[in-house]
Design a protein around this motif. Structure first.
Motif, PDB file in Angstrom:
ATOM      1  N   VAL A 106       0.665  -0.868   0.000  1.00  0.00           N
ATOM      2  CA  VAL A 106       0.056  -0.254   0.168  1.00  0.00           C
ATOM      3  C   VAL A 106       0.720   1.042  -0.250  1.00  0.00           C
ATOM      4  O   VAL A 106       0.478   2.409   0.139  1.00  0.00           O
ATOM      5  N   LEU A 107       2.261   1.014  -0.258  1.00  0.00           N
ATOM      6  CA  LEU A 107       3.396   2.821  -0.269  1.00  0.00           C
ATOM      7  C   LEU A 107       3.345   2.956  -1.786  1.00  0.00           C
ATOM      8  O   LEU A 107       3.561   1.923  -2.486  1.00  0.00           O
ATOM      9  N   ASP A 108       3.172   4.072  -1.827  1.00  0.00           N
ATOM     10  CA  ASP A 108       3.939   4.012  -3.543  1.00  0.00           C
ATOM     11  C   ASP A 108       5.925   3.998  -3.098  1.00  0.00           C
ATOM     12  O   ASP A 108       6.766   3.439  -1.992  1.00  0.00           O
ATOM     13  N   GLY A 109       6.261   4.647  -4.380  1.00  0.00           N
ATOM     14  CA  GLY A 109       7.860   3.926  -4.309  1.00  0.00           C
ATOM     15  C   GLY A 109       8.859   4.767  -3.300  1.00  0.00           C
ATOM     16  O   GLY A 109       9.892   4.636  -2.988  1.00  0.00           O
ATOM     17  N   ALA A 110       8.010   5.653  -3.012  1.00  0.00           N
ATOM     18  CA  ALA A 110       8.743   6.785  -1.604  1.00  0.00           C
ATOM     19  C   ALA A 110       8.505   6.411  -0.072  1.00  0.00           C
ATOM     20  O   ALA A 110       9.074   6.740   0.395  1.00  0.00           O
ATOM     21  N   PRO A 125      16.843  23.459   9.278  1.00  0.00           N
ATOM     22  CA  PRO A 125      16.991  22.259   8.225  1.00  0.00           C
ATOM     23  C   PRO A 125      16.205  20.914   9.217  1.00  0.00           C
ATOM     24  O   PRO A 125      16.494  19.893   9.139  1.00  0.00           O
ATOM     25  N   GLY A 126      16.649  21.313  10.802  1.00  0.00           N
ATOM     26  CA  GLY A 126      15.884  20.086  11.719  1.00  0.00           C
ATOM     27  C   GLY A 126      14.565  19.554  11.189  1.00  0.00           C
ATOM     28  O   GLY A 126      14.592  18.470  11.605  1.00  0.00           O
ATOM     29  N   TYR A 127      13.712  20.562  10.507  1.00  0.00           N
ATOM     30  CA  TYR A 127      12.313  20.282   9.998  1.00  0.00           C
ATOM     31  C   TYR A 127      12.373  18.853   9.677  1.00  0.00           C
ATOM     32  O   TYR A 127      12.035  18.254   9.953  1.00  0.00           O
ATOM     33  N   ALA A 128      12.790  18.796   8.554  1.00  0.00           N
ATOM     34  CA  ALA A 128      12.679  17.537   7.691  1.00  0.00           C
ATOM     35  C   ALA A 128      13.487  15.914   7.967  1.00  0.00           C
ATOM     36  O   ALA A 128      12.834  15.311   7.664  1.00  0.00           O
ATOM     37  N   GLU A 129      14.189  16.288   8.861  1.00  0.00           N
ATOM     38  CA  GLU A 129      14.652  15.147   9.684  1.00  0.00           C
ATOM     39  C   GLU A 129      13.656  14.724  10.692  1.00  0.00           C
ATOM     40  O   GLU A 129      13.959  13.042  11.132  1.00  0.00           O
ATOM     41  N   LEU A 130      12.704  15.607  11.001  1.00  0.00           N
ATOM     42  CA  LEU A 130      11.785  14.943  11.800  1.00  0.00           C
ATOM     43  C   LEU A 130      10.808  13.157  10.921  1.00  0.00           C
ATOM     44  O   LEU A 130      10.252  13.884   9.891  1.00  0.00           O
ATOM     45  N   ASP A 131      11.264  12.441  11.060  1.00  0.00           N
ATOM     46  CA  ASP A 131      10.567  11.289  11.258  1.00  0.00           C
ATOM     47  C   ASP A 131       9.779  10.671  12.047  1.00  0.00           C
ATOM     48  O   ASP A 131      10.050  10.477  13.302  1.00  0.00           O
ATOM     49  N   PRO A 132       8.214  10.608  11.839  1.00  0.00           N
ATOM     50  CA  PRO A 132       7.500  10.696  10.505  1.00  0.00           C
ATOM     51  C   PRO A 132       6.491  11.922  10.879  1.00  0.00           C
ATOM     52  O   PRO A 132       5.953  11.637   9.897  1.00  0.00           O
ATOM     53  N   GLN A 133       7.036  13.070  11.621  1.00  0.00           N
ATOM     54  CA  GLN A 133       5.767  14.392  11.815  1.00  0.00           C
ATOM     55  C   GLN A 133       6.058  14.736  10.343  1.00  0.00           C
ATOM     56  O   GLN A 133       5.192  15.539   9.369  1.00  0.00           O
ATOM     57  N   SER A 134       7.613  14.688   9.505  1.00  0.00           N
ATOM     58  CA  SER A 134       7.736  15.196   8.026  1.00  0.00           C
ATOM     59  C   SER A 134       6.932  14.491   7.399  1.00  0.00           C
ATOM     60  O   SER A 134       6.261  15.536   5.912  1.00  0.00           O
ATOM     61  N   SER A 135       6.478  13.586   7.794  1.00  0.00           N
ATOM     62  CA  SER A 135       5.138  13.052   6.161  1.00  0.00           C
ATOM     63  C   SER A 135       3.963  13.348   6.001  1.00  0.00           C
ATOM     64  O   SER A 135       3.494  13.120   5.827  1.00  0.00           O
ATOM     65  N   TYR A 136       3.308  14.101   7.504  1.00  0.00           N
ATOM     66  CA  TYR A 136       2.440  14.375   7.271  1.00  0.00           C
ATOM     67  C   TYR A 136       2.119  15.505   7.157  1.00  0.00           C
ATOM     68  O   TYR A 136       1.302  16.031   8.305  1.00  0.00           O
ATOM     69  N   THR A 137       3.244  16.550   7.078  1.00  0.00           N
ATOM     70  CA  THR A 137       3.541  17.563   7.096  1.00  0.00           C
ATOM     71  C   THR A 137       2.107  18.869   6.141  1.00  0.00           C
ATOM     72  O   THR A 137       1.238  20.090   6.458  1.00  0.00           O
ATOM     73  N   GLU A 138       1.644  17.760   5.430  1.00  0.00           N
ATOM     74  CA  GLU A 138       1.127  18.639   4.364  1.00  0.00           C
ATOM     75  C   GLU A 138      -0.817  18.440   5.199  1.00  0.00           C
ATOM     76  O   GLU A 138      -1.778  19.051   4.201  1.00  0.00           O
ATOM     77  N   ALA A 139      -0.740  17.686   6.199  1.00  0.00           N
ATOM     78  CA  ALA A 139      -1.902  17.777   6.434  1.00  0.00           C
ATOM     79  C   ALA A 139      -2.512  19.733   7.534  1.00  0.00           C
ATOM     80  O   ALA A 139      -3.770  19.082   7.044  1.00  0.00           O
TER      81      ALA A 139
END
Lengths: 317, 447
Positions: free
Chosen positions: B181-185, B374-388
Motif C-alpha cells: 500500500v506504499l508508493d515508490g517513496a 534543516p532540523g524539521y525535514a529530519e523529523l520522522d514521521p512528522q515530515s510525512s504528514y506536514t501537508e495535513a
C-alpha cells in the motif's frame, strides 16, 4: 473494635427512641450567660454554614429566575421561563429517570447484599478479619481509581468481563457502549465499590445484638432460621432504615463514576440529573437554567424526604 | 416519639443542603478557581512577578513545553514564568471562561482555535496588538492563511496559533510494505475512493494477520466526530451551523456514516474498541494501522514498531483532514497592565520560535519559518504528514463547538450506535441534525 464504635453512636441517634433526651433539659436550665458563650462556640461553624450553604441556596434561587451565564453576557430577570423550559425539556426528564432508575437498581442490592455479607461473616466464618477487610476494602478506594479499574474490566476487547464471557462461550457484551447494559454495568461497579460501608453498619449492628435474646430463643427450641426471622431481622430494622435512607440519598446524587466512565453515554442512557445540570451550567455556560433544574431536583428530594419521614417512624412505632 | 421527630427532621434538612451543595451550589465552589487566580494575580504593574501561563499539556507534549519554557527563561532577556497545567477537557474551558469573566485571568493561555467562537464574541479574550507582535518579529506571513483567518474575529486577531494537530493514521511500516500500500517513496498511497480504502484495509489486515485499521471510539467524546468531520469535508459538502438552523448535507453525511459502517465491519477492522483499547491493540501489534491524533506519537514511538504516518486517508476525493490548533490567547483582564501585556506578546513570539522543539511531540508548527529549518525535514514521521496542516478542517464555528465541547460529544454519541451496528446510518445522521438543532435552539450565552 472501631467497627463497633461507630454504629453504637449512629444507631441510637438515628433510632430516635427517646433514649437521649438529656440535652433538652440541660438547655432549658442554661442561663443567658451560658447561652451567650455557647454562641461563640457555634460561630465558626455558623459562618461557614451561612457562607457556603445558606447563601448559595438563596443565591441559587435568585439565579434560577435569570438568564445568568457563566460568561460576560448580561443577566436579566426572566421570571419562570427557566422552570417552564425545564418542564418541557425532554433531557431533564430523561436524566431524572436515569437517576431514579440508578437509585432503584443500586439501593436494593446495596441493602440486601450488605445484609447477606454481614450475616455470613457474623455466623462465625473462620478468618473474620479477612472477610471484613475484603468486603470493606473497595470502599476505601477513591472514585478515580475505582473507575480506572472498571474501565479495564469493561474494556470491550481486552477486558476481564468479556474475556470471562468468552471463556464461558458467550459473545462479548458492550458493557459501556450498549444502551441497555451501560446503567447496569455502572450499578454493578457501584455495588462492588460501596457495599462495604453498609456491610460494616450491618455487621456492627449484629455484633451489638444482645445474646440473651438468642439464649432465650434457643431454650424455647427455636432453630437457626427461626432466630434469623424472628430475632435478627426485626432487631436490625433500625439499621435497615438507616442504611436504606443513606443509600437512597447517596444513589440520588450519583455523578462521579458515571461522569468519568461514560460521560452519560451512550446516547444519554446513563446521564444522571446532576450531570445534566453540570453540562448545562458549566459546559453550556447557562447558570440560570442549571439552577432552575437544580431546584426541580431539590423539590424531588424534598418529596422523597417527606415520604421517608412519614413512612419510617410509623413502621418503627 | 415526639422527641424523635424534630431531630429526624433536622438531619434531613442538612441532607437536602448537602445535595444542593453538590449540584447547584457547586457554582459557589466552582467560582473558587477564578477567585484564587484573582488572589494570586499581581497588582497592576507589579514587577518581578512571573507571567502567568495556563495550558493543558499534561502528556508527553507537556514535557516538551517545559523544555521550551526553560529555554525562553534563560538568557539576559529571560522570562519569569508561572505555569499552571490543567487537564484538557470541558472543565479546562469552563475554568478559563470563568477566569476571563472574572477579569483576573492568566496573562497568556492556550486555547484550541476551534473554541474561539465561544470566547471572542463574548468578550472573554482581549485582541493581540499586531504592531507589538511585529516588533517581536511575528507577522501574518508566518502562518498558513486559513489558520490566520480563523484566528480573527471582527477584523482583529484574538489567537496566535502555535500548531495544528491533525487526526491522522500511523501504520507499521513493515506490514504496509508487505501489503503493497506504499508508493515508490515509501509513502502511503491515498486510496481516493471508498472501494479503494476498503481494499487498502483488507490488504493491511491480510499482511498483518490481525486487524487492518484500528479506531477507538466507544464512549469517547470526540473520536467519532473527528473521523466523520474529516470524511464529510472530503465529500465537499458544507457543515454549517447558522442560527437559523443546521445546514447539513444529509445525503453526504449518510454516505460517510455508511462507509464507516462498511469499513469497521467487525471482521477486517474492529468496530467495538475504545480509545485506549485501540492504542493498546496497536502497540501490542494486533493491527496494522491506527486512526488517531498525532499527539499520540510519543506513546506510539516508544513501542519499537517501525512507524509510518500519513495525513488521514483521502476517501471521498477532496483532500481534508480533521484538525485543531493549540493557540495562544490573551484572556480578558479587567485592568491589563501595559507592561505585562507587552511581555505577553514577547513571550508568544519567543515560544513560536521554539516550534521545532514543539514538533517533537508530533504537532505541526503553525509558525511556517520553522518548516524551512534543516532540523524539521529530519523529523520522522512528522515530515510525512506536514501537508495535513494545509488540509485542515476545524469544527464549524459556533459558540458550543470545538475541542472538548458538548457539540463534539453529542456528535460522537450520535454516530457510535451506527458503528456498533445498533442503528442505521440514516438514524445516526438524523440524530446529529437534531442535536445540532437543539444546540442552536439554546440561547447563546456568549453574546
Amino acid at each position: 473494635m472501631s467497627t463497633q464504635a461507630s454504629p453504637e453512636t449512629v444507631a441510637p441517634r438515628d433510632g430516635g427512641d427517646g433514649g437521649v433526651p438529656e440535652p433538652s433539659p440541660t438547655a432549658g436550665r442554661s442561663g443567658p450567660r451560658q447561652r451567650r458563650s455557647g454562641g461563640w462556640f457555634v460561630l465558626p461553624f455558623a459562618v461557614c454554614f451561612g457562607l457556603f450553604m445558606l447563601w448559595p441556596v438563596v443565591h441559587g434561587i435568585a439565579m434560577s429566575f435569570t438568564d445568568e451565564s457563566l460568561t460576560l453576557a448580561g443577566t436579566s430577570f426572566v421570571g419562570f421561563d427557566n422552570y417552564v423550559e425545564a418542564f418541557g425539556d425532554a433531557a431533564v426528564w430523561n436524566a431524572l429517570g436515569n437517576t431514579l432508575f440508578f437509585t432503584l437498581i443500586t439501593t436494593v442490592p446495596l441493602v440486601l447484599i450488605a445484609l447477606g455479607m454481614a450475616l455470613l461473616v457474623h455466623t462465625g466464618l473462620a478468618g473474620q478479619w479477612l472477610w471484613r477487610l475484603a468486603f470493606f476494602a473497595p470502599y476505601l478506594l477513591p472514585v478515580a481509581v475505582v473507575t480506572l479499574i472498571w474501565q479495564w474490566v469493561y474494556q470491550p476487547d481486552l477486558g476481564l468481563a468479556n474475556q470471562l464471557l468468552n471463556a464461558l462461550g458467550f459473545g462479548p457484551v458492550g458493557w459501556l457502549s450498549d444502551e441497555a447494559v451501560a446503567m447496569w454495568a455502572i450499578a454493578l461497579l457501584t455495588v462492588w465499590w460501596t457495599v462495604g460501608f453498609n456491610f460494616l453498619l450491618y455487621l456492627a449492628a449484629l455484633q451489638s445484638l444482645p445474646d440473651t435474646l438468642y439464649e432465650a430463643a434457643a431454650l424455647d427450641g427455636a432453630g437457626a432460621w427461626r432466630r434469623l426471622w424472628s430475632i435478627t431481622l426485626p432487631q436490625l430494622r433500625r439499621t435497615t432504615v438507616l442504611v436504606g435512607m443513606l443509600q437512597v440519598l447517596a444513589s440520588l446524587k450519583v455523578f462521579d463514576q458515571i461522569y468519568i466512565l461514560t460521560k452519560g453515554g451512550p446516547n444519554d442512557s446513563t446521564r444522571p440529573i446532576l450531570e445534566y445540570i453540570y453540562d448545562v451550567g458549566f459546559t453550556g455556560y447557562r447558570l440560570g437554567y442549571a439552577s432552575a433544574i437544580s431546584y426541580l431536583f431539590f423539590a424531588l428530594i424534598i418529596v422523597v424526604s417527606i415520604a421517608q419521614l412519614r413512612f419510617f417512624p410509623r413502621q418503627e412505632g | 416519639m415526639t422527641g424523635a421527630h424534630p431531630r429526624r427532621h433536622d438531619r434531613f434538612t442538612v441532607d437536602r443542603r448537602r445535595f444542593l451543595r453538590l449540584s447547584l451550589t457547586a457554582s459557589g465552589a466552582a467560582l473558587a478557581p477564578g477567585l484564587l487566580t484573582g488572589c494570586g494575580a499581581p497588582a497592576p504593574g507589579g514587577d518581578g512577578v512571573g507571567l502567568k501561563i495556563w495550558d493543558l499539556f499534561s502528556g508527553g507534549d507537556g514535557l516538551l513545553m517545559d523544555e521550551m519554557m526553560d529555554t525562553v527563561r534563560g538568557g539576559p532577556d529571560g522570562f519569569t514564568l508561572d505555569r499552571t497545567i490543567l487537564e484538557w477537557g470541558p472543565s479546562y474551558y469552563t475554568k478559563l471562561a470563568m477566569a476571563a469573566a472574572g477579569g483576573r485571568a492568566p496573562d497568556v493561555a492556550v486555547l484550541h482555535l476551534s473554541r474561539m467562537p465561544g470566547y471572542a464574541p463574548g468578550g472573554l479574550l482581549d485582541p493581540f496588538d499586531l504592531e507589538l507582535l511585529a516588533e517581536f518579529g511575528i507577522t501574518r506571513e508566518d502562518f498558513p492563511p486559513a489558520l490566520w483567518e480563523r484566528a480573527q474575529w471582527e477584523g482583529r486577531l484574538y489567537a496566535v496559533p502555535l500548531d495544528t494537530h491533525p487526526f491522522i493514521v500511523f501504520y507499521d511500516l513493515d506490514v504496509a510494505e508487505r501489503a503493497g500500500v506504499l508508493d515508490g517513496a515509501g509513502r502511503l498511497i491515498q486510496p481516493g475512493s471508498p472501494g479503494a480504502m476498503l481494499e487498502t484495509s483488507a490488504a493491511l489486515a491480510e499482511a498483518h494477520g490481525g486487524a487492518g485499521l484500528l479506531f477507538g471510539h466507544v464512549t469517547d467524546p470526540a473520536q467519532n466526530w473527528r473521523i466523520f468531520n474529516a470524511l464529510y469535508a472530503q465529500t465537499g459538502a458544507a457543515f454549517d451551523l447558522p442560527e437559523s438552523g443546521p445546514a447539513i448535507d444529509t445525503d453526504a453525511a449518510v454516505r460517510v456514516v455508511s462507509f464507516l459502517q462498511e469499513l469497521f465491519d467487525g471482521r477486517t477492522n474492529p468496530n467495538h474498541l475504545d480509545y485506549f483499547g485501540a492504542l493498546a491493540s496497536f502497540t501490542e501489534s494486533r493491527g496494522a494501522m491506527i486512526a488517531v491524533g498525532e499527539w499520540e506519537l510519543p506513546t506510539l514511538r516508544s513501542t519499537g514498531i517501525r512507524l509510518g504516518a500519513a495525513p488521514f486517508v483521502n476517501v471521498f476525493g477532496e483532500p481534508a483532514v480533521a484538525t485543531d490548533s493549540h493557540s495562544y490567547v490573551l484572556p480578558r483582564q479587567e485592568r491589563p497592565d501595559p507592561a505585562r501585556r507587552r511581555e505577553a506578546h514577547r513571550y508568544v513570539a519567543a515560544m513560536l520560535r521554539q516550534s521545532l522543539t514543539w514538533a517533537g511531540a508530533g504537532h505541526l508548527p503553525a509558525y511556517q519559518p520553522v518548516l524551512a529549518e534543516p532540523g524539521y525535514a529530519e523529523l520522522d514521521p512528522q515530515s510525512s504528514y506536514t501537508e495535513a496542516g494545509d488540509l485542515a478542517v476545524l469544527d464549524p464555528p459556533a459558540w458550543f463547538a470545538g475541542s472538548g465541547s458538548l457539540f463534539q460529544d453529542r456528535m460522537s454519541q450520535a454516530i457510535q450506535p451506527a458503528l456498533l451496528g445498533r442503528a442505521s446510518a440514516e438514524a445516526a445522521v438524523d440524530r446529529m441534525v437534531r442535536e445540532c438543532a437543539d444546540l442552536l435552539d439554546q440561547p447563546n450565552p456568549v453574546r
